[in-house]
Write an enzyme that holds these catalytic residues in place. Structure first.
Site, PDB file in Angstrom:
ATOM      1  N   HIS A  51      40.847  33.559  41.570  1.00  0.00           N
ATOM      2  CA  HIS A  51      40.793  35.018  41.630  1.00  0.00           C
ATOM      3  C   HIS A  51      41.954  35.422  42.528  1.00  0.00           C
ATOM      4  O   HIS A  51      42.390  34.633  43.382  1.00  0.00           O
ATOM      5  CB  HIS A  51      39.466  35.492  42.229  1.00  0.00           C
ATOM      6  CG  HIS A  51      38.314  35.263  41.293  1.00  0.00           C
ATOM      7  ND1 HIS A  51      37.256  34.464  41.597  1.00  0.00           N
ATOM      8  CD2 HIS A  51      38.097  35.747  40.046  1.00  0.00           C
ATOM      9  CE1 HIS A  51      36.417  34.445  40.573  1.00  0.00           C
ATOM     10  NE2 HIS A  51      36.900  35.213  39.614  1.00  0.00           N
ATOM     11  N   ASP A  54      41.120  34.723  45.985  1.00  0.00           N
ATOM     12  CA  ASP A  54      41.026  33.304  46.362  1.00  0.00           C
ATOM     13  C   ASP A  54      42.415  32.873  46.846  1.00  0.00           C
ATOM     14  O   ASP A  54      42.542  32.085  47.778  1.00  0.00           O
ATOM     15  CB  ASP A  54      40.674  32.412  45.160  1.00  0.00           C
ATOM     16  CG  ASP A  54      39.275  32.656  44.619  1.00  0.00           C
ATOM     17  OD1 ASP A  54      38.363  32.882  45.425  1.00  0.00           O
ATOM     18  OD2 ASP A  54      39.102  32.601  43.383  1.00  0.00           O
TER      19      ASP A  54
HETATM   20  C1  XLS Z   1      31.647  35.241  35.756  1.00  0.00           C
HETATM   21  C2  XLS Z   1      32.923  34.749  35.281  1.00  0.00           C
HETATM   22  C3  XLS Z   1      33.977  34.497  36.336  1.00  0.00           C
HETATM   23  C4  XLS Z   1      35.285  34.425  35.633  1.00  0.00           C
HETATM   24  C5  XLS Z   1      36.505  34.645  36.432  1.00  0.00           C
HETATM   25  O1  XLS Z   1      30.641  35.258  35.039  1.00  0.00           O
HETATM   26  O2  XLS Z   1      32.691  33.599  34.509  1.00  0.00           O
HETATM   27  O3  XLS Z   1      33.661  33.342  37.030  1.00  0.00           O
HETATM   28  O4  XLS Z   1      35.386  33.229  34.950  1.00  0.00           O
HETATM   29  O5  XLS Z   1      36.586  35.907  36.923  1.00  0.00           O
END
Ligand code: XLS
Ligand code: MG
Length: 346
Positions: A51, A54
């Site tokens: 993210h 992150d």
């Molecule tokens: C949540 C999502 C998240 C995405 C990335 O349900 O899977 O983890 O993969 O933002």
């Protein structure tokens, strides 16, 4: 089947989560990003997904110069560890400015924030050396049907995608659909929706998708069909494999944990379409079970990869000729049993 090739693996720092859920606090101590990177390396994974925050924590409080500095430092650390950055995703669901949605908020100031944040996410991707932006549109939907205008929301989504595409002519946007949670209804619940909205943008070629197994299941779909569909368009640019037991909260179970056959069929779909041949990664968006002890913290990732690789062997050794003969004879009972016996092994 396509010619055999090997796969590259990836996960994100959030996949080494600490066990908090809406009903209780963490069950494992907080760990630093460096520890998480170290574990990824130790497990022999090839890439990390991020993210935006992150990569650059507290991103909203940081200047562009600071953002560049931190992202470049991170890139050096990743290079040093021999780990690639697979993608960067704007976390558009935490801020007080995205309470009523991000790109589709009813408040123009909030929509503006969401777009600016996405452009900064693109900057981070550039510094980290990836051209892939993942959009999980967590709050683009409704709790209350009458609170938003659905037609207008589609237009706002296209506007946001267009701004990102115009900002950087190289980046690709992979939409990660999910039908619900946190919203009651999301605007882009399936791969069909993601690929359809791509056509309304200024550069449809650069808008594709990411399939998460559990998200497809929550939409009542078979993720293997979603994979075939996306790959028929040449648009499956990333993948979040995991598992899900029915229509519940998003469980992010280890791959194959709830339904081995559904997992097998996803692997078969990936194999027949040659997923990974253009450098795409197999990512596991899985979480440890909440009761997991510290000493077993990595098991869900190791197990997911192990199951995946075993299923690749199962897909490659499936007797396609025998299956074809049974299909020609319309003997689906025998085909069904053949799959079951193949998965059980001798
Ligand atoms: C949540 C999502 C998240 C995405 C990335 O349900 O899977 O983890 O993969 O933002
Ligand atoms: Mg995901």
């Amino acid at each position: 089947m396509a010619k055999a090739h090997s796969y590259k693996f990836c996960f994100g720092p959030w996949n080494l989560s600490e066990g908090q859920d809406p009903y209780g606090p963490p069950t494992r101590p907080a760990q630093s990003f460096d520890w998480k990177l170290e574990q990824l390396k130790k497990l022999g994974f090839d890439a990390m997904m991020f993210h935006d925050d992150d990569a650059v924590p507290d991103i909203d409080g940081k200047s562009d110069t600071q953002l560049r500095k931190e992202a470049r430092e991170l890139k050096k650390r990743l290079d040093g560890a021999g780990i690639a950055a697979e993608m960067v995703a704007p976390r558009l669901w935490f801020s007080p400015l995205t309470i009523d949605g991000a790109y589709t908020s009813n408040d123009p100031k909030c929509r503006q924030y969401a777009i600016e944040r996405s452009l900064r996410c693109i900057d981070i991707a550039r510094y980290l050396g990836t051209d892939l932006i993942v959009l999980w549109l967590a709050r683009e939907g409704t709790y209350l049907r009458e609170s938003k205008n659905g037609r207008r929301s589609v237009e706002l989504l296209v506007e946001a995608l267009d701004k990102m595409l115009a900002y950087d002519r190289k980046i690709r946007l992979a939409i990660e659909p999910k039908p619900n949670e946190p919203m009651d209804h999301a605007y882009l619940p399936t791969i069909g929706h993601a690929l359809a909205i791509a056509q309304l943008t200024r550069d449809p070629k650069r808008v594709g998708c990411l399939i998460e197994s559990a998200h497809a299941m929550l939409a009542g779909l078979d993720p293997a069909d979603e994979i075939d569909f996306a790959m028929a368009f040449g648009k499956l640019w990333s993948l979040h494999l995991n598992d899900q037991n029915g229509l519940k909260f998003d469980q992010d179970k280890p791959f194959g944990s709830a339904n081995l056959r559904v997992a097998f069929n996803q692997v078969r779909a990936l194999e027949r379409n040659g997923y990974g041949k253009n450098g795409e990664y197999v990512c596991f968006d899985v979480h440890p079970f909440r009761p997991t002890k510290v000493e077993h913290w990595l098991a869900h990732l190791e197990n997911s990869r192990r199951t995946f690789l075993r299923l690749v062997q199962k897909a490659r050794t499936f007797n396609e000729k025998a299956a074809k003969a049974l299909i020609a004879d319309r003997n689906y009972a025998a085909l069904d049993q053949m799959v079951i016996e193949h998965l059980m092994g001798r």
